[in-house]
Motif scaffolding. Structure first.
Motif, PDB file in Angstrom:
ATOM      1  N   SER A   1       0.877  -1.176   0.000  1.00 41.98           N
ATOM      2  CA  SER A   1       0.000   0.000   0.000  1.00 41.98           C
ATOM      3  C   SER A   1       0.913   1.224   0.000  1.00 41.98           C
ATOM      4  N   TYR A   2       0.332   2.369  -0.297  1.00 45.29           N
ATOM      5  CA  TYR A   2       1.147   3.588  -0.394  1.00 45.29           C
ATOM      6  C   TYR A   2       1.649   4.042   0.970  1.00 45.29           C
ATOM      7  N   SER A   3       2.861   4.601   0.959  1.00 37.75           N
ATOM      8  CA  SER A   3       3.435   5.151   2.193  1.00 37.75           C
ATOM      9  C   SER A   3       3.520   6.675   2.142  1.00 37.75           C
ATOM     10  N   PHE A   4       3.194   7.270   0.990  1.00 45.86           N
ATOM     11  CA  PHE A   4       3.547   8.684   0.803  1.00 45.86           C
ATOM     12  C   PHE A   4       2.704   9.659   1.607  1.00 45.86           C
ATOM     13  N   ASP A   5       1.590   9.194   2.148  1.00 43.19           N
ATOM     14  CA  ASP A   5       0.716  10.122   2.856  1.00 43.19           C
ATOM     15  C   ASP A   5       0.269   9.484   4.174  1.00 43.19           C
ATOM     16  N   GLU A   6       0.696  10.091   5.276  1.00 46.34           N
ATOM     17  CA  GLU A   6       0.403   9.512   6.594  1.00 46.34           C
ATOM     18  C   GLU A   6      -1.115   9.428   6.838  1.00 46.34           C
TER      19      GLU A   6
ATOM     20  N   SER B   1       8.557  -0.104  -3.744  1.00 46.84           N
ATOM     21  CA  SER B   1       9.731   0.114  -4.597  1.00 46.84           C
ATOM     22  C   SER B   1       9.367   1.056  -5.754  1.00 46.84           C
ATOM     23  N   GLY B   2       8.107   1.023  -6.199  1.00 47.24           N
ATOM     24  CA  GLY B   2       7.657   1.954  -7.239  1.00 47.24           C
ATOM     25  C   GLY B   2       7.661   3.389  -6.732  1.00 47.24           C
ATOM     26  N   GLU B   3       7.179   3.591  -5.501  1.00 48.68           N
ATOM     27  CA  GLU B   3       7.211   4.940  -4.910  1.00 48.68           C
ATOM     28  C   GLU B   3       8.647   5.446  -4.850  1.00 48.68           C
ATOM     29  N   TRP B   4       9.543   4.542  -4.443  1.00 49.21           N
ATOM     30  CA  TRP B   4      10.954   4.939  -4.328  1.00 49.21           C
ATOM     31  C   TRP B   4      11.489   5.370  -5.707  1.00 49.21           C
ATOM     32  N   GLN B   5      11.188   4.570  -6.729  1.00 48.99           N
ATOM     33  CA  GLN B   5      11.693   4.907  -8.074  1.00 48.99           C
ATOM     34  C   GLN B   5      11.086   6.210  -8.599  1.00 48.99           C
ATOM     35  N   VAL B   6       9.810   6.422  -8.282  1.00 48.79           N
ATOM     36  CA  VAL B   6       9.170   7.673  -8.714  1.00 48.79           C
ATOM     37  C   VAL B   6       9.865   8.864  -8.040  1.00 48.79           C
TER      38      VAL B   6
END
Ligand code: N01
Length: 533
Positions: free
Chosen positions: A63-68, A440-445
């Protein structure tokens, strides 16, 4: 196309799957448009709506980590979410972050051409749009282009044929039907037990048997969820330090340090662990030591023999031709148990391959099977398939398919020499499914977006990579691949699932931390391997 219809933007993102959606959010300070082939968001989880489709990594991680706030407010109903919940999540994220306004649905990219004088990409879609942009981010997915079986006679078949990756939204009614199912990979293993419950007869056409362990899926425990929500930030950081960007436990001891009884105990616990993949993570050396791998293979085969009542069927279901984990380990629910049903027949198409579709079903070299429905779960032209289906032309009129004729070349899995300002997420020779793909996709983005932001800050307009950098990356990819047993299994990991496909190892098996460190080091080292102007 007339010039009035040309739309100028900063960035075009291809694909509104999980990576493309995050790229759209992360780069929203630019004029950015996302082109999506489907009618909705979710990518893999939009297309693969076959019965039983479910993620094999825990949803609290996948799941996404970018938004708490997003991770605090969202609740997953189960440990391993089913496709409808993943699609619902994708839709929630699209709404919550107002992504839809920038996504053009049902608008697949047909071709792209780089103009070297302007340093601009011209992107053409199937709907006739022409966009001109500085950067393209291809978030086209590793498992996007379905692999359709090669046999003749498809049009002759009077019943219905489906590919699991193009499943009709309204579903399929199997009641009273004779169903033929081709493909016993992760997809087939999830779909078949459900279909077997509805169909009158299920014929499973197996070419290579699969290793499969039980998923241990269950409703998500409230306390477990609370604990994750209390510790999300720390755990997301820890995930990035693990081989697979996931907190699945891996011990540091070798199987050789244990007695035979201890090994059996450890494997038994792994089998019952309710945590996917534990079998190949039972010891530190399952994927590097052939002898240890064979011990785990035999444990898994014995499980099949203990579940499947007919010994001949059980033996046919036992994989013997490749190491466990060499292909992605399948995670199932009642797969081997399904063969104890009276309406399920296993057909060995290694011994007698399928040769054609007929008016009434399928013919193998040994027999004719009369069927009402045929389902192909025959996998994907993975990793390169989606990119190669777009006509991409870089510098000096060079086509990407020509450049990749002997296999894909990339630098850090992100860029291809001669195709400036074009970035890929989960491109060839990235960890792909070897690392949890949302994280890993978030990291690459983020890594890609930082490069683009930096180009803007420095007033630069063109970034490319050198052929030497591509060669050194290929050496790294091969070097880490030589250290594992993945090379010994024919699968989409090494392009051997498609007859005639060239390219060797398609993914990076050196682990996510090493991959991300090398990507960061290249930038820190003055953009080593890149050219910028
Ligand atoms: O595809 P596959 P998949 N004649 O390539 C058979 C992810 N995934 O869609 O092994 C007869 O694994 C082929 O046989 P063989 C996951 O990363 C994840 O199942 O080539 N058979 C094989 O049995 C996975 O690895 C999840 O001999 C033919 C099958 O079709 C990836 O997707 C769920 C054939 C294809 O297996 C791909 O999985 C689903 C032919 N001509 C998928 N051609 C989860 O998260 C192919 N086959 C749980």
């Amino acid at each position: 196309m007339s010039s009035e219809n040309v739309e100028n933007v900063d960035i075009v993102i291809i694909g509104a799957g999980f990576s493309g959606m995050y790229a759209l959010h992360r780069l929203r300070n630019h004029n950015v448009v996302c082109l999506e082939a489907g009618e909705g968001v979710g990518g893999t989880w939009y297309w693969n709506r076959y019965p039983g489709a479910r993620v094999d990594i825990e949803s609290v991680e996948y799941s996404y980590s970018f938004d708490e706030e997003l991770q605090q407010e969202w609740s997953w109903p189960e440990y391993f979410s089913a496709q409808p919940d993943l699609e619902r999540y994708a839709n929630h994220v699209a709404d919550r972050f107002n992504l839809r306004e920038r996504i053009r649905f049902s608008n697949p990219v047909k071709s792209m051409r780089f103009n070297q004088d302007e340093n601009l990409w011209h992107v053409y879609t199937a709907q006739g749009n022409h966009l001109v942009c500085r950067y393209v981010i291809a978030a086209t997915g590793s498992l996007t282009a379905p692999n359709m079986p090669p046999w003749p006679g498809r049009e002759a078949f009077k019943g219905d044929i489906y590919h699991t990756a193009r499943w009709p939204a309204e579903g399929v009614d199997f009641s009273g039907k004779r169903v033929g199912f081709i493909g016993t990979g992760s997809t087939g293993i999830q779909a078949m037990p459900i279909i077997a419950e509805q169909a009158e007869e299920l014929y499973v056409f197996q070419r290579t048997p699969a290793f499969c362990m039980p998923s241990g899926n269950r409703p998500l425990d409230e306390e477990y969820e609370r604990d994750w929500k209390d510790n999300y930030q720390e755990r997301r950081r820890q995930m990035l330090d693990t081989y697979g960007a996931s907190l699945i436990k891996q011990p540091e001891f070798s199987a050789h340090e244990c007695t035979a009884e201890q090994r059996e105990d450890i494997l038994e616990q792994a089998w019952k662990s309710q945590s996917a993949f534990q079998l190949i993570l039972a010891f530190s050396d399952v994927m590097t030591d052939p002898e240890v791998n064979e011990m785990v293979c035999e444990f898994a085969r014995n499980k099949i023999r203990s579940i499947v009542k007919d010994p001949e069927v059980a033996e046919l279901l036992c994989p013997t031709s490749y190491p466990i984990g060499g292909k992605r380990l399948c995670i199932g629910n009642g797969y081997f148990e399904m063969y104890n049903r009276g309406n399920v027949t296993l057909v060995d198409v290694k011994k007698a391959p399928i040769i054609e579709f007929t008016e009434t079903g399928l013919r193998t070299e040994a027999a004719q099977y009369d069927l009402d429905i045929i389902i192909t779960a025959t996998g994907f032209d993975a990793v390169t398939g989606a990119m190669e289906r777009i006509d991409i032309e870089g510098c000096n009129n060079r086509k990407l398919v020509e450049k990749w004729a002997d296999g894909p070349t990339t630098y850090l899995g992100a860029m291809v020499s001669g195709f400036p300002n074009l970035f890929m997420i989960h491109g060839p020779s990235t960890p792909a499914a070897q690392a949890q793909m949302i994280t890993s996709g978030e990291w690459q983005v983020n890594w890609t977006a930082d490069i683009i932001d930096n180009m803007e800050q420095e007033g630069l307009s063109r970034i490319d990579v050198t052929e030497e950098a591509e060669q050194s990356w290929a050496q790294e990819v091969n070097m880490v691949s030589e250290q594992t047993l993945h090379k010994l299994a024919d699968s989409w990991y090494n392009a051997k699932n498609i007859e005639g496909k060239k390219g060797g190892m398609m993914i990076y098996v050196g682990g996510f931390p090493r991959f991300s460190e090398l990507c960061e080091a290249a930038i820190a080292d003055g953009y080593k391997g890149f050219t910028r102007e």
